[in-house]
Design an enzyme around this catalytic site. Structure first.
Site, mmCIF file in Angstrom:
data_model
loop_
_atom_site.group_PDB
_atom_site.id
_atom_site.type_symbol
_atom_site.label_atom_id
_atom_site.label_comp_id
_atom_site.label_asym_id
_atom_site.label_seq_id
_atom_site.Cartn_x
_atom_site.Cartn_y
_atom_site.Cartn_z
ATOM 1 N N GLU A 462 8.214 -5.294 -2.555
ATOM 2 C CA GLU A 462 7.499 -6.309 -3.320
ATOM 3 C C GLU A 462 8.269 -6.559 -4.616
ATOM 4 O OE1 GLU A 462 3.557 -5.443 -6.060
ATOM 5 O OE2 GLU A 462 4.196 -4.054 -4.520
ATOM 6 N N ASP A 535 4.307 -0.790 -4.300
ATOM 7 C CA ASP A 535 3.966 0.136 -5.388
ATOM 8 C C ASP A 535 2.706 0.915 -5.035
ATOM 9 O OD1 ASP A 535 6.084 -0.848 -6.651
ATOM 10 O OD2 ASP A 535 5.008 -1.957 -8.213
ATOM 11 N N ASP A 539 -2.312 -3.387 -6.640
ATOM 12 C CA ASP A 539 -1.585 -4.579 -6.183
ATOM 13 C C ASP A 539 -0.729 -4.253 -4.958
ATOM 14 O OD1 ASP A 539 -2.603 -6.361 -7.890
ATOM 15 O OD2 ASP A 539 -1.031 -6.173 -9.411
#
Ligand code: 28F
Length: 677
Positions: A462, A535, A539
């Site tokens: 990401e 992560d 999110d």
């Protein structure tokens, strides 16, 4: 339908063996045609406890539920044979599970070969091949499909059998397959008959999971009722065993005279169909070989499925009954096209085109079916293909002729799919023809040098900073990196056009080299492992769930074939001098501190995201084979429906479903995370 209804012509068709070859006439049968001698006694139960995996495929949760399936199948055999009309399934608070039917009751007369033992005890304590046919007591048996109730007995810490037969109630208790007493006559029962098996699995065998899942039991019992409309199945579960957030009720009655029609309606609830009405049918004496039932529809916007059964047993790997169905549907549709002058356009339609969006259930009842595969999940009986094809084709001819409008919708839809497939193939050919032109790969993909998929991995990360670290940390030979910018599209609530227009999705599909939906071609997959590396925060979890939703909806086979993984980056770094450890979560951190840093001051730092990790750290904790932790994404076969529900609820188009989910679990949200919804 009495047992001696001749549903199957095999016996009548079999040639009489010449007199001298015929076996000596068996002893005169009892009043109901049963002779215990028909059970071939093979061996004791010790081998079952020594290697349970040989008999029920393992000792995991799925294997545990095979115990229930085996007992239920024996009751179902009684029902299908026309001797039982009701089955009760009761999951009790003490972990005991009981199944009761109102059939004839397992015979209790002394076994001719073991005069001191009752037929019941022989059935419960010896691994016997399915004598169910020799005695003529049954025409079809699902129970044969399994390994016999004696295996359940061997793997239960305690099992109680009650038989009500000839106005008398008998009982016998077993522990781990051994009788703890002789068969006892409990007393007279006026208007009760049948068999009750009450058992609790043995924790010595089922070490990890020894508790039944009410949801699974519920669904297995319901499926049986759909498959044989002549039986009513009553479900009861101790309320304290139920998951408060689950949908499994403490009581229910399953009785579906509508059979597969009701089952299909439940399976596709709410999905748009190509034709207004289902194509359903049943034959009770197809060519005197067996009976069958089917329910078919086509889905306008979703991929289809075919769920097939033999003697009410699921055949997840398909087989001859399914191939008969596919052949019949395709041939009848093409014949219809010819009749209405569309033969040419319909010529291109293949079975894949027609079946891609087809949602079909087919259930066959066959005497002595042959299965393939370790857990007998594929039907091999050759004549099943012919029986099904002839029956379905004839009926489909009539269905198409009887409703020209629906037939035209279906034909147009099938032709469109065939033409779309041909267009895609043409595109691919163009790409392949310009050999010089490199396979169109997304610019952002840092590919690995290995050209073979085997051993190659794709890390989906990401953002560009994480992408940067990953590109430096990776093993260039076998590890590719595809950075995705920000949140990706939620395909569960997006239209097909929106999905096709989304750059991120496009890059992902191109990088993987396979198509989506029915165009997925496993052999084109460019990597062996697809690893989502986001992560370790909210999110990241959201991106991961969006990606999993994408694969689940658009490339389910990629998950089913075990290619999808989640990387587990560390959350904490714990160091003292030169000594450094990494922890994946708080629990792991505390374990490490207790174990590795018993004395002195330790320095603990928390990683905010992959982007801030040094490439070396990322390699040694998250990417390097042998040093990393990967979580494999898989779909448990029995939870298929549950999974579909959860994805729809959490990612689908109805926010109220998500809202309800959050409300139900608000208690689990940490104080800081509570938001004013
Ligand atoms: C809760 C589980 O197991 N029900 C059963 C019967 C009835 C007969 C039977 C069973 C072995 C080879 C015949 C009775 N009378 N529920 C059950 N109900 N087994 S298991 O016979 C087993 C013999 O074939 C039965 C006449 N014929 C058959």
């Amino acid at each position: 339908m009495a047992a001696n209804d001749d549903l199957f012509g095999n016996a009548a068709k079999a040639k009489k063996a010449p007199a001298e070859a015929r076996k000596p006439t068996p002893p005169p049968p009892g009043e109901d045609g049963y002779t215990a001698a028909s059970i071939e006694v093979l061996e004791g139960l010790e081998p079952v406890r020594r290697r349970p995996g040989m008999y029920i495929g393992g000792t995991d949760e799925t294997a545990l539920h095979h115990l229930f399936a085996e007992v239920l199948d024996n009751s179902m055999d009684e029902a299908v044979a026309g001797h039982a009309t009701r089955i009760e399934v009761h999951f009790e608070a003490d972990g005991f599970l009981s199944v009761t039917d109102n059939g004839r009751g397992i015979p209790v007369d002394p076994h001719p070969k073991f005069p001191k033992k009752s037929a019941l005890e022989v059935i419960m304590c010896t691994l016997h091949a399915g004598g169910k046919f020799d005695s003529g007591a049954y025409q079809t048996s699902g129970g044969l499909h399994g390994v016999g109730v004696s295996v359940v007995n061997a793997l239960s810490e305690r099992l109680e059998v009650e038989v009500a037969r000839a106005q008398t109630l008998y009982r016998q208790i077993f522990e781990r397959g051994h009788p703890v007493g002789k068969l006892e006559t409990v007393g007279r029962v006026a208007n009760r008959r049948g068999t009750k098996v009450r058992f609790r699995p043995d924790p010595q065998i089922f070490k990890e999971i020894c508790k039944f899942s009410p949801a699974r039991l519920f669904k297995m019992a319901r499926a049986k009722a759909y498959l044989f409309g002549g039986v009513e199945i009553r479900w009861k579960c101790a309320p304290e065993l139920l998951d408060p957030a689950g949908k499994t009720p403490p009581e229910a009655v399953f009785h579906f005279p509508g059979g597969l029609k009701d089952y299909l309606a439940a399976d596709i609830e709410g999905k748009a169909q190509v034709a207004e009405t289902f194509f359903v049918g049943r034959i009770d004496k197809a060519e005197r070989h067996g009976s069958l039932e089917w329910a078919v529809t086509w889905l306008a916007n979703d991929d289809g499925f075919v769920h097939s059964y033999c003697n009410t047993i699921p055949t997840p790997d398909g087989g001859t009954h399914e191939s008969g169905l596919r052949l019949a549907l395709l041939r009848a549709l093409k014949d219809h096209a010819e009749r209405i002058g569309q033969g040419k356009r319909a010529g291109a339609i293949t079975s894949e085109d027609l079946m891609a969006g087809c949602a079909a259930l087919i259930s066959v009842f066959i005497r002595e079916p042959e299965f393939q595969g370790q857990n007998k999940s594929r039907l091999m009986t050759v004549e099943a293909s012919r029986i099904v094809e002839n029956a379905v084709r004839d009926a489909f001819d009539h269905w198409l002729a009887a409703s020209p409008a629906q037939a035209k919708n279906l034909l147009d839809w099938a032709i469109e799919r065939a033409e779309e497939r041909l267009r895609r193939r043409a595109e691919k050919d163009v790409a392949r023809k310009s050999a010089t032109r490199k396979l169109r790969l997304p610019g952002k993909l840092a590919d690995c040098t290995n050209t073979a998929a085997d051993g190659s991995e794709l890390f989906i990360v990401e953002g560009d900073s994480a992408g940067g670290s990953a590109k430096q940390a990776r093993d260039r030979a076998s590890q590719a990196v595809l950075p995705l910018r920000g949140k990706i599209l939620n395909v569960a609530s997006a239209t097909r056009d929106k999905m096709a227009a989304n750059q991120q999705i496009g890059d992902l599909v191109q990088a993987l080299g396979v198509g989506t939906g029915s165009h997925y071609r496993a052999e084109d997959l460019r990597y062996d492992k697809i690893i989502i590396m986001t992560d370790a925060d909210v999110d990241g979890a959201h991106i991961a769930s969006l990606l999993i939703t994408f694969f689940y909806r658009q490339m389910p086979k990629l998950i089913e074939q075990g290619h999808l993984f989640l990387a587990v980056p560390p959350l904490y770094k714990i160091s003292q001098g030169a000594k450094t450890f990494y922890a994946r979560d708080e629990l792991h951190r505390d374990e490490i501190i207790k174990k590795e840093f018993a004395r002195g001051k330790v320095e603990i730092s928390r990683f905010k995201g992959l982007g801030e990790m040094m490439p070396q750290q990322l390699r040694d904790t998250t990417m390097a084979v042998g040093k990393r932790t990967l979580l494999k994404v898989s779909i448990v076969e029995e939870d298929r429906e549950e999974t579909a529900d959860s994805v729809e609820r959490l990612m689908g188009t109805k926010p109220e479903a998500r809202f309800a989910f959050l409300q139900e679990r608000a208690a689990f949200a940490a104080e800081a995370d509570l938001v004013d919804l």
